[in-house]
Design a protein around this motif. Structure first.
Motif, PDB file in Angstrom:
ATOM      1  N   LEU A  84       0.865  -1.174   0.000  1.00 46.84           N
ATOM      2  CA  LEU A  84       0.000   0.000   0.000  1.00 46.84           C
ATOM      3  C   LEU A  84       0.899   1.221   0.000  1.00 46.84           C
ATOM      4  O   LEU A  84       1.889   1.270   0.729  1.00 46.84           O
ATOM      5  CB  LEU A  84      -0.885  -0.025   1.255  1.00 46.84           C
ATOM      6  N   ARG A  85       0.565   2.205  -0.817  1.00 48.34           N
ATOM      7  CA  ARG A  85       1.348   3.435  -0.863  1.00 48.34           C
ATOM      8  C   ARG A  85       0.700   4.487   0.030  1.00 48.34           C
ATOM      9  O   ARG A  85      -0.517   4.487   0.213  1.00 48.34           O
ATOM     10  CB  ARG A  85       1.427   3.966  -2.291  1.00 48.34           C
ATOM     11  N   PRO A  86       1.492   5.424   0.571  1.00 46.80           N
ATOM     12  CA  PRO A  86       0.914   6.488   1.388  1.00 46.80           C
ATOM     13  C   PRO A  86      -0.216   7.235   0.688  1.00 46.80           C
ATOM     14  O   PRO A  86      -1.240   7.530   1.304  1.00 46.80           O
ATOM     15  CB  PRO A  86       2.114   7.405   1.671  1.00 46.80           C
ATOM     16  N   ILE A  87      -0.072   7.534  -0.598  1.00 46.94           N
ATOM     17  CA  ILE A  87      -1.118   8.284  -1.295  1.00 46.94           C
ATOM     18  C   ILE A  87      -2.415   7.478  -1.381  1.00 46.94           C
ATOM     19  O   ILE A  87      -3.507   8.038  -1.313  1.00 46.94           O
ATOM     20  CB  ILE A  87      -0.651   8.760  -2.696  1.00 46.94           C
ATOM     21  N   ASP A  88      -2.321   6.153  -1.496  1.00 46.97           N
ATOM     22  CA  ASP A  88      -3.530   5.325  -1.536  1.00 46.97           C
ATOM     23  C   ASP A  88      -4.254   5.358  -0.191  1.00 46.97           C
ATOM     24  O   ASP A  88      -5.484   5.463  -0.133  1.00 46.97           O
ATOM     25  CB  ASP A  88      -3.181   3.881  -1.898  1.00 46.97           C
ATOM     26  N   ALA A  89      -3.482   5.247   0.891  1.00 47.91           N
ATOM     27  CA  ALA A  89      -4.081   5.303   2.222  1.00 47.91           C
ATOM     28  C   ALA A  89      -4.725   6.664   2.467  1.00 47.91           C
ATOM     29  O   ALA A  89      -5.849   6.759   2.971  1.00 47.91           O
ATOM     30  CB  ALA A  89      -3.027   5.007   3.284  1.00 47.91           C
ATOM     31  N   GLU A 115       6.568  14.418  -3.271  1.00 47.03           N
ATOM     32  CA  GLU A 115       6.873  13.488  -4.356  1.00 47.03           C
ATOM     33  C   GLU A 115       8.213  12.789  -4.141  1.00 47.03           C
ATOM     34  O   GLU A 115       8.381  11.628  -4.491  1.00 47.03           O
ATOM     35  CB  GLU A 115       6.888  14.221  -5.705  1.00 47.03           C
ATOM     36  N   GLN A 116       9.163  13.498  -3.545  1.00 51.02           N
ATOM     37  CA  GLN A 116      10.496  12.934  -3.353  1.00 51.02           C
ATOM     38  C   GLN A 116      10.502  11.799  -2.327  1.00 51.02           C
ATOM     39  O   GLN A 116      11.054  10.737  -2.561  1.00 51.02           O
ATOM     40  CB  GLN A 116      11.466  14.033  -2.898  1.00 51.02           C
ATOM     41  N   SER A 117       9.865  12.023  -1.182  1.00 53.40           N
ATOM     42  CA  SER A 117       9.899  11.031  -0.106  1.00 53.40           C
ATOM     43  C   SER A 117       8.742  10.033  -0.191  1.00 53.40           C
ATOM     44  O   SER A 117       8.793   8.982   0.438  1.00 53.40           O
ATOM     45  CB  SER A 117       9.840  11.740   1.251  1.00 53.40           C
ATOM     46  N   GLY A 118       7.694  10.388  -0.934  1.00 49.97           N
ATOM     47  CA  GLY A 118       6.508   9.543  -0.994  1.00 49.97           C
ATOM     48  C   GLY A 118       5.564   9.772   0.173  1.00 49.97           C
ATOM     49  O   GLY A 118       4.494   9.162   0.259  1.00 49.97           O
ATOM     50  N   GLU A 119       5.929  10.660   1.105  1.00 47.66           N
ATOM     51  CA  GLU A 119       5.079  10.930   2.261  1.00 47.66           C
ATOM     52  C   GLU A 119       3.893  11.806   1.872  1.00 47.66           C
ATOM     53  O   GLU A 119       3.959  12.601   0.932  1.00 47.66           O
ATOM     54  CB  GLU A 119       5.879  11.626   3.368  1.00 47.66           C
ATOM     55  N   VAL A 135     -19.572  16.485  19.002  1.00 44.96           N
ATOM     56  CA  VAL A 135     -18.122  16.337  18.936  1.00 44.96           C
ATOM     57  C   VAL A 135     -17.616  16.966  17.641  1.00 44.96           C
ATOM     58  O   VAL A 135     -18.188  16.750  16.578  1.00 44.96           O
ATOM     59  CB  VAL A 135     -17.711  14.843  18.941  1.00 44.96           C
ATOM     60  N   VAL A 136     -16.553  17.732  17.754  1.00 47.18           N
ATOM     61  CA  VAL A 136     -15.816  18.211  16.588  1.00 47.18           C
ATOM     62  C   VAL A 136     -14.408  17.640  16.714  1.00 47.18           C
ATOM     63  O   VAL A 136     -13.808  17.676  17.800  1.00 47.18           O
ATOM     64  CB  VAL A 136     -15.784  19.751  16.512  1.00 47.18           C
ATOM     65  N   GLU A 137     -13.890  17.094  15.618  1.00 49.02           N
ATOM     66  CA  GLU A 137     -12.586  16.423  15.639  1.00 49.02           C
ATOM     67  C   GLU A 137     -11.735  16.925  14.490  1.00 49.02           C
ATOM     68  O   GLU A 137     -12.169  16.926  13.340  1.00 49.02           O
ATOM     69  CB  GLU A 137     -12.808  14.915  15.514  1.00 49.02           C
ATOM     70  N   TRP A 138     -10.514  17.324  14.825  1.00 47.33           N
ATOM     71  CA  TRP A 138      -9.535  17.738  13.817  1.00 47.33           C
ATOM     72  C   TRP A 138      -8.365  16.776  13.875  1.00 47.33           C
ATOM     73  O   TRP A 138      -7.868  16.453  14.949  1.00 47.33           O
ATOM     74  CB  TRP A 138      -9.052  19.155  14.074  1.00 47.33           C
ATOM     75  N   ASN A 139      -7.944  16.281  12.723  1.00 49.52           N
ATOM     76  CA  ASN A 139      -6.880  15.289  12.629  1.00 49.52           C
ATOM     77  C   ASN A 139      -5.808  15.738  11.650  1.00 49.52           C
ATOM     78  O   ASN A 139      -6.113  16.331  10.620  1.00 49.52           O
ATOM     79  CB  ASN A 139      -7.444  13.955  12.113  1.00 49.52           C
ATOM     80  N   VAL A 140      -4.564  15.404  11.986  1.00 54.53           N
ATOM     81  CA  VAL A 140      -3.442  15.573  11.064  1.00 54.53           C
ATOM     82  C   VAL A 140      -2.797  14.207  10.935  1.00 54.53           C
ATOM     83  O   VAL A 140      -2.362  13.628  11.929  1.00 54.53           O
ATOM     84  CB  VAL A 140      -2.400  16.586  11.586  1.00 54.53           C
ATOM     85  N   TYR A 141      -2.767  13.664   9.713  1.00 58.01           N
ATOM     86  CA  TYR A 141      -2.203  12.346   9.437  1.00 58.01           C
ATOM     87  C   TYR A 141      -0.951  12.500   8.578  1.00 58.01           C
ATOM     88  O   TYR A 141      -0.991  13.191   7.553  1.00 58.01           O
ATOM     89  CB  TYR A 141      -3.193  11.481   8.655  1.00 58.01           C
ATOM     90  N   ARG A 142       0.099  11.827   8.981  1.00 59.26           N
ATOM     91  CA  ARG A 142       1.327  11.773   8.176  1.00 59.26           C
ATOM     92  C   ARG A 142       1.546  10.314   7.773  1.00 59.26           C
ATOM     93  O   ARG A 142       1.833   9.471   8.610  1.00 59.26           O
ATOM     94  CB  ARG A 142       2.515  12.295   8.972  1.00 59.26           C
ATOM     95  N   TYR A 143       1.386  10.045   6.488  1.00 57.43           N
ATOM     96  CA  TYR A 143       1.554   8.705   5.935  1.00 57.43           C
ATOM     97  C   TYR A 143       2.976   8.581   5.385  1.00 57.43           C
ATOM     98  O   TYR A 143       3.389   9.394   4.556  1.00 57.43           O
ATOM     99  CB  TYR A 143       0.568   8.461   4.794  1.00 57.43           C
ATOM    100  N   VAL A 144       3.692   7.558   5.846  1.00 55.27           N
ATOM    101  CA  VAL A 144       5.098   7.376   5.506  1.00 55.27           C
ATOM    102  C   VAL A 144       5.284   5.977   4.916  1.00 55.27           C
ATOM    103  O   VAL A 144       4.733   5.010   5.456  1.00 55.27           O
ATOM    104  CB  VAL A 144       5.969   7.526   6.780  1.00 55.27           C
TER     105      VAL A 144
END
Length: 197
Positions: A84-89, A115-119, A135-144
């Motif tokens: 699975l690639r980070p962009i797919d997730a 684009e360089q790291s794929g993150e 409920v209000v929820e704010w999320n920051v996801y870093r896919y590596v």
């Protein structure tokens, strides 16, 4: 993307969307990240873990005194070992946010890909106005990309506001912290993951 990868992308993307973690008597640390994790000056302790199968592992960390069911801040580390690639997730999560836009007045997202790291870094906002309290929820996801193998590692920060007052406070706070928190997670030196079955 093959259907198995689509299922994995969606599984990885359904990290926090209104499904509180189930209570368990024992926390099994499987990712080589026992904690604490420090992010933006806050210390997060390992509070819950799961390995639902399919090469998917999840660990949730909260500050002292908070629980995974009613947190105001949570840090997550997850891993998928399938191809699975980070962009797919990330696109799986984006799809879920887009689907909510018709019924969720705050649902929104922003996505950035290196684009360089794929993150990929994705931040998004959701609400549940039918919950009591709301409920209000704010999320920051870093896919590596998972080092040394196929799959993805997710590092994420989630913040919640409960009730009218908490929800308004979180939304107001986002104006001043959003950019700096997204940048901090994108550039953070985070613990490496080593899966232990």
């Amino acid at each position: 993307m093959p259907s198995m990868l689509k299922r994995l992308a969606i599984l990885l993307s359904i990290v926090l969307v209104w499904a509180p973690a189930l209570a368990q008597s024992e926390i099994v640390e499987r990712l080589g990240v026992p904690g604490p994790i420090t992010f933006e000056g806050q210390s997060f302790e390992l509070a819950w873990s799961s390995a639902p199968g399919g090469g998917y592992y999840k660990q949730e960390y909260v500050p002292a005194g908070q629980s995974v069911e009613t947190y105001t801040e949570m840090f997550l580390v997850e891993a998928v070992t399938s191809p699975l690639r980070p962009i797919d997730a990330a696109n799986g999560q984006v799809k879920l946010v887009q689907q909510r836009k018709g019924t969720d007045p705050v649902a929104n997202f922003d996505i950035r890909q290196n684009e360089q790291s794929g993150e990929v870094v994705l931040d998004f906002l959701l609400s549940d106005l039918k919950a009591n309290p709301i409920v209000v929820e704010w999320n920051v996801y870093r896919y590596v990309p998972r080092p040394g193998g196929e799959g993805v590692v997710l590092y994420a920060l989630s913040r919640r506001g409960y009730g009218d007052v908490g929800a308004k406070a979180l939304l107001g706070q986002l104006k001043s912290i959003r950019s700096s928190t997204v940048l901090a997670l994108a550039n953070a030196e985070l613990p490496s993951v080593s899966i232990k079955d």
